[in-house]
Design an enzyme around this catalytic site. Structure first.
Site, PDB file in Angstrom:
ATOM      1  N   GLY A 128      33.843  27.581  52.034  1.00 58.61           N
ATOM      2  CA  GLY A 128      32.860  28.601  52.031  1.00 58.61           C
ATOM      3  C   GLY A 128      34.402  29.593  50.806  1.00 58.61           C
ATOM      4  O   GLY A 128      35.398  29.324  51.097  1.00 58.61           O
ATOM      5  N   ILE A 129      34.287  31.124  51.063  1.00 51.75           N
ATOM      6  CA  ILE A 129      35.119  31.814  50.832  1.00 51.75           C
ATOM      7  C   ILE A 129      35.716  31.945  51.923  1.00 51.75           C
ATOM      8  O   ILE A 129      37.194  31.964  51.338  1.00 51.75           O
ATOM      9  CB  ILE A 129      34.729  33.129  50.020  1.00 51.75           C
ATOM     10  CG1 ILE A 129      33.235  33.601  50.804  1.00 51.75           C
ATOM     11  CG2 ILE A 129      34.951  33.545  49.067  1.00 51.75           C
ATOM     12  CD1 ILE A 129      32.071  34.467  50.553  1.00 51.75           C
ATOM     13  N   ASN A 130      35.512  31.868  52.791  1.00 54.99           N
ATOM     14  CA  ASN A 130      36.206  32.423  53.915  1.00 54.99           C
ATOM     15  C   ASN A 130      37.348  31.152  54.801  1.00 54.99           C
ATOM     16  O   ASN A 130      37.606  31.345  55.770  1.00 54.99           O
ATOM     17  CB  ASN A 130      35.164  32.467  55.408  1.00 54.99           C
ATOM     18  CG  ASN A 130      35.225  34.518  54.275  1.00 54.99           C
ATOM     19  OD1 ASN A 130      35.220  35.239  53.977  1.00 54.99           O
ATOM     20  ND2 ASN A 130      33.320  34.238  55.262  1.00 54.99           N
ATOM     21  N   GLY A 131      37.141  30.037  54.089  1.00 53.07           N
ATOM     22  CA  GLY A 131      37.669  29.220  54.705  1.00 53.07           C
ATOM     23  C   GLY A 131      36.437  27.810  54.949  1.00 53.07           C
ATOM     24  O   GLY A 131      35.336  28.253  53.946  1.00 53.07           O
TER      25      GLY A 131
ATOM     26  N   ASP B  49      24.785  37.872  54.399  1.00 52.56           N
ATOM     27  CA  ASP B  49      25.446  37.238  53.268  1.00 52.56           C
ATOM     28  C   ASP B  49      24.186  35.807  52.865  1.00 52.56           C
ATOM     29  O   ASP B  49      24.260  34.910  53.015  1.00 52.56           O
ATOM     30  CB  ASP B  49      26.418  36.214  54.004  1.00 52.56           C
ATOM     31  CG  ASP B  49      27.049  35.891  52.500  1.00 52.56           C
ATOM     32  OD1 ASP B  49      27.620  34.537  52.281  1.00 52.56           O
ATOM     33  OD2 ASP B  49      26.381  35.764  51.598  1.00 52.56           O
TER      34      ASP B  49
HETATM   35  C1  LIG Z   1      27.919  23.473  59.957  1.00 50.51           C
HETATM   36  C2  LIG Z   1      28.311  24.421  59.734  1.00 50.51           C
HETATM   37  C3  LIG Z   1      28.357  23.796  57.667  1.00 50.51           C
HETATM   38  N1  LIG Z   1      28.781  24.567  57.474  1.00 50.51           N
HETATM   39  C4  LIG Z   1      28.276  23.489  55.631  1.00 50.51           C
HETATM   40  N2  LIG Z   1      28.319  24.167  54.421  1.00 50.51           N
HETATM   41  C5  LIG Z   1      28.689  26.084  54.434  1.00 50.51           C
HETATM   42  C6  LIG Z   1      29.901  25.938  52.987  1.00 50.51           C
HETATM   43  C7  LIG Z   1      29.499  26.992  52.610  1.00 50.51           C
HETATM   44  C8  LIG Z   1      27.862  27.559  52.370  1.00 50.51           C
HETATM   45  N3  LIG Z   1      28.014  27.265  53.931  1.00 50.51           N
HETATM   46  C9  LIG Z   1      27.706  26.416  54.145  1.00 50.51           C
HETATM   47  C10 LIG Z   1      27.779  22.594  55.912  1.00 50.51           C
HETATM   48  C11 LIG Z   1      27.607  22.017  57.060  1.00 50.51           C
HETATM   49  N4  LIG Z   1      27.973  23.169  58.110  1.00 50.51           N
HETATM   50  N5  LIG Z   1      27.357  22.357  59.299  1.00 50.51           N
HETATM   51  N6  LIG Z   1      27.067  21.080  56.768  1.00 50.51           N
HETATM   52  C12 LIG Z   1      27.129  20.509  55.407  1.00 50.51           C
HETATM   53  C13 LIG Z   1      27.211  21.320  54.676  1.00 50.51           C
END
Ligand SMILES: c1cc2nc(N[C@H]3CCCNC3)c3c(n2n1)NCC3
Length: 320
Positions: A29-32, A142
């Site tokens: 993500g952009i924040n981490g 977002d």
């Molecule tokens: C909890 C949060 C999360 N975030 C994820 N990915 C984020 C990356 C940034 C954009 N939004 C989604 C993924 C996940 N999870 N699980 N599992 C596979 C990918």
């Protein structure tokens, strides 16, 4: 400001005492970044988001923690405040969403297997998350395809909203309505620009619904640039349509609902309460099981999907 005591406090013990961090990167993500981690005691997998501790990160964690109980919002399991090489970090342990992104799942379905009723059920789940936020005066800001993930790859998987890096409290300043001034003269911006934050979630909801119904976005730049001047104008003036043959068999109520969410005037745009009360959403089980071409169109447009995502990210940035 709300009283601070109802805020939850991060743990200051070492996360690595409780979790083993794997080098499997789940997402960026952009924040981490989001990596996989495993609870040492239960051996259960979780998603770990690493944030540099600052005011923005604190706001993200506080707001996400406040809404973490919603069935359609990714749950926070724990938050640690640890220092790595002299830098204070917030470590957010979340339930691990192993079912991947919404549009990947629709694309993977056999051709013709995705129907308008399934689309209505998906919209009902996303609306439940947005309603949970808006009724607590929080705007997500977002809402886009990569922030809509499934718990597992099973048929009964649950769709959840994640990423609260742009979330914001939208105080309806009714405090200003108890006039300490005569409201005749107050400028609209004094009555809170925030009121438009919620309406940008509804615009996003309209774009996501449009893509769910046909597999391509309502607005796109046709000269390959991420956001062409022409595209900006088309968004601002609401220039989109429901082209045949992809939209020929889609119900009029679905099209009318999209029009209500993509209204260019934020003050005329539907509110989340209007959307969840809409018959197409409220009675999604009664929506016709018309096969949609979404999966096929997503497959055909697979190579340009990153540009679609980038265009939506830029459009959101200009709306915030
Ligand atoms: C909890 C949060 C999360 N975030 C994820 N990915 C984020 C990356 C940034 C954009 N939004 C989604 C993924 C996940 N999870 N699980 N599992 C596979 C990918």
């Amino acid at each position: 400001m709300l009283s601070l005591q109802n805020q939850r406090q991060p743990k200051t013990s070492a996360l690595v005492d409780d979790y083993e961090i794997s080098d499997t990167v789940l997402g960026l993500g952009i924040n981490g970044k989001v990596v996989q981690c495993t609870n040492r005691r239960t051996k259960q997998n979780y998603a770990l988001k690493v944030l540099l501790d600052n005011e923005k990160a604190r706001r993200e964690v506080d707001l996400h923690w406040r809404v973490s109980g919603c069935k359609h919002i990714v749950n926070i399991i724990d938050v640690y405040e640890n220092t790595y090489s002299g830098r204070k970090c917030l470590l957010v342990v979340m339930e691990c969403m192993e079912g991947g992104e919404l549009f990947q799942r629709i694309q993977d379905k056999a051709d013709g297997a995705f129907t308008e009723r399934e689309a209505a059920q998906i919209m009902h789940e996303i609306c439940a998350a947005i309603d949970y936020l808006h009724s607590r005066d929080i705007a997500h800001r977002d809402l886009k395809p990569e922030n809509l993930l499934y718990t597992t790859s099973q048929p009964n998987a649950i769709l959840k909203l994640t990423d609260f890096g742009f979330a914001k409290e939208t105080f309806t300043n009714d405090t200003l309505q108890t006039p300490c001034y005569t409201p005749y003269y107050v400028a609209p911006e004094v009555l809170g620009p925030e009121k438009y934050d919620k309406s940008c979630d509804i615009w996003s909801l309209g774009v996501v619904m449009y893509i769910i119904m046909c597999g391509f976005p309502p607005f796109y730049s046709n000269n390959g640039l991420a956001i062409s001047p022409g595209m900006k104008k088309r968004i601002r003036t609401g220039q989109y349509d429901f082209p045949d043959p992809e939209w020929t068999n889609v119900s009029q109520s679905a099209k009318d609902l999209i029009k209500g969410m993509l209204n260019v005037d934020p003050s005329k745009r539907l509110r989340i309460q209007d959307v969840i009360r809409n018959k197409w959403i409220a009675q999604y089980n009664a929506v016709p099981q018309t096969p949609l071409c979404t999966g096929r169109m997503l497959k055909e447009g697979e190579e340009t999907w990153p540009e679609v995502q980038e265009e939506m990210t830029r459009s959101l940035a200009t709306m915030r």
